[in-house]
Design an enzyme around this catalytic site. Structure first.
Site, PDB file in Angstrom:
ATOM      1  N   HIS A 110       0.832  -1.209   0.000  1.00  0.00           N
ATOM      2  CA  HIS A 110       0.000   0.000   0.000  1.00  0.00           C
ATOM      3  C   HIS A 110       0.869   1.264   0.000  1.00  0.00           C
ATOM      4  O   HIS A 110       0.594   2.230  -0.723  1.00  0.00           O
ATOM      5  CB  HIS A 110      -0.901   0.028   1.236  1.00  0.00           C
ATOM      6  CG  HIS A 110      -1.882  -1.099   1.318  1.00  0.00           C
ATOM      7  ND1 HIS A 110      -1.764  -2.121   2.217  1.00  0.00           N
ATOM      8  CD2 HIS A 110      -3.013  -1.352   0.613  1.00  0.00           C
ATOM      9  CE1 HIS A 110      -2.773  -2.963   2.072  1.00  0.00           C
ATOM     10  NE2 HIS A 110      -3.542  -2.520   1.106  1.00  0.00           N
ATOM     11  N   GLY A 125      -2.957  -2.168  -6.741  1.00  0.00           N
ATOM     12  CA  GLY A 125      -1.840  -3.092  -6.817  1.00  0.00           C
ATOM     13  C   GLY A 125      -2.097  -4.240  -7.767  1.00  0.00           C
ATOM     14  O   GLY A 125      -3.207  -4.770  -7.841  1.00  0.00           O
ATOM     15  N   LYS A 126      -1.048  -4.654  -8.479  1.00  0.00           N
ATOM     16  CA  LYS A 126      -1.176  -5.768  -9.416  1.00  0.00           C
ATOM     17  C   LYS A 126      -1.384  -7.108  -8.729  1.00  0.00           C
ATOM     18  O   LYS A 126      -1.737  -8.081  -9.412  1.00  0.00           O
ATOM     19  CB  LYS A 126       0.067  -5.843 -10.307  1.00  0.00           C
ATOM     20  CG  LYS A 126       0.079  -4.885 -11.479  1.00  0.00           C
ATOM     21  CD  LYS A 126       1.255  -5.215 -12.393  1.00  0.00           C
ATOM     22  CE  LYS A 126       1.341  -4.270 -13.565  1.00  0.00           C
ATOM     23  NZ  LYS A 126       2.488  -4.618 -14.450  1.00  0.00           N
ATOM     24  N   LYS A 127      -1.157  -7.205  -7.438  1.00  0.00           N
ATOM     25  CA  LYS A 127      -1.437  -8.474  -6.773  1.00  0.00           C
ATOM     26  C   LYS A 127      -2.893  -8.874  -7.001  1.00  0.00           C
ATOM     27  O   LYS A 127      -3.202 -10.047  -7.192  1.00  0.00           O
ATOM     28  CB  LYS A 127      -1.160  -8.401  -5.271  1.00  0.00           C
ATOM     29  CG  LYS A 127      -1.324  -9.767  -4.579  1.00  0.00           C
ATOM     30  CD  LYS A 127      -1.165  -9.664  -3.083  1.00  0.00           C
ATOM     31  CE  LYS A 127      -2.402  -9.081  -2.433  1.00  0.00           C
ATOM     32  NZ  LYS A 127      -3.554 -10.022  -2.497  1.00  0.00           N
TER      33      LYS A 127
END
Length: 282
Positions: free
Chosen positions: A33, A148-150
């Protein structure tokens, strides 16, 4: 850093600015984050983050009530990262009445993978993100929002929503932040006991191995390779939902004999009582 709890206070804090850089979160913040905040900050004239645990994206059997709520520690981390405004609304503020108007992503994106195993999840995500966008960007000519790409599928869902509603918002996709052993940082990692935490990095290893195998394969080979990857995790005590190779553009299976287009390997599996997700672009 201003901490505000109502939409009126938020809009007052943002008056005079023209391009907010916004990072929406559910709190219990980690370095992923914070990296998003730092990446987004130079792209706007005011940096905003939100903390809101969104009931709409949790199924009745999921962890809404037990989801970690760490507002004071989160606020300190955001301030240190250079955030200017923290919007931390109470549930009654965002949902003063039952939210009967909702955003339904197209089935070909919203009902596959995470949407298949968590029915309605992306309806809840899209609805709260659109509402947060309306709170932050009301009256603004433009803005940027960071995800976020997660949560790879979530990024695609939000980006497509922004395009279809013609919102003047650029979506920034931040790279997944990882621990030294490769585990993708996640707020839910805190649920893992020490033995599970030591094992958890095997998910990223499984995705890496599947990606390497896919590079040397053809599209027709993928179902067998995916099944083998899931079986290997299951033998270690995991309960995998999916390990799969998809097109980056739309998360559909690759077409044609050769795997020549940009691809991503995605996985979701439960370790003990904790469900983890991860992905790797190949």
């Amino acid at each position: 850093m201003h901490i505000v709890h109502t939409i009126a206070e938020l809009r007052d804090a943002l008056s005079g600015f023209k391009r907010p850089a916004f990072v929406p979160t559910m709190g219990n913040l980690h370095e992923g984050h914070i990296a998003l905040v730092k990446q987004a900050k130079p792209l706007g004239d005011v940096t905003v983050s939100s903390i809101f645990v969104n009931r709409l994206q949790f199924a009745p059997h999921e962890d809404f009530d037990s989801y970690p709520r760490t507002l004071d520690a989160d606020a300190q981390r955001l301030q240190a990262a250079g955030c200017d405004v923290l919007f931390a609304p109470r549930e009654q503020e965002l949902y003063p009445q039952p939210q009967t108007y909702k955003v339904h992503p197209a089935n070909d994106l919203g009902d596959i993978l995470e949407g298949h195993f968590r029915p309605g999840f992306f309806i809840g995500v899209s609805t709260v993100v659109l509402k947060l966008f309306s709170c932050v960007y009301a009256g603004m000519p433009a803005g940027v929002a960071a995800f976020g790409k997660k949560d790879y599928q979530q990024v695609l869902v939000v980006r497509r929503m922004v395009q279809q509603f013609a919102l003047p918002i650029d979506i920034l996709a931040g790279e997944t932040q990882r621990a030294e052993d490769g585990l993708a940082l996640s707020s839910r990692n805190g649920y893992l006991n020490p033995a599970e935490r030591a094992e958890a990095a095997q998910l990223s290893q499984a995705l890496k191995a599947l990606g390497q195998a896919a590079k040397a394969a053809q599209a027709a080979d993928l179902p067998a390779l995916e099944a083998q990857a899931m079986q290997a995790l299951a033998r270690r005590g995991w309960k995998p939902d999916y390990l799969t190779v998809r097109r980056r553009a739309d998360l559909q299976p690759p077409q044609g004999a050769l795997l020549s287009e940009p691809l991503v390997v995605l996985g979701a599996a439960k370790l003990g009582s904790t469900r983890l997700i991860d992905n790797l672009e190949i």
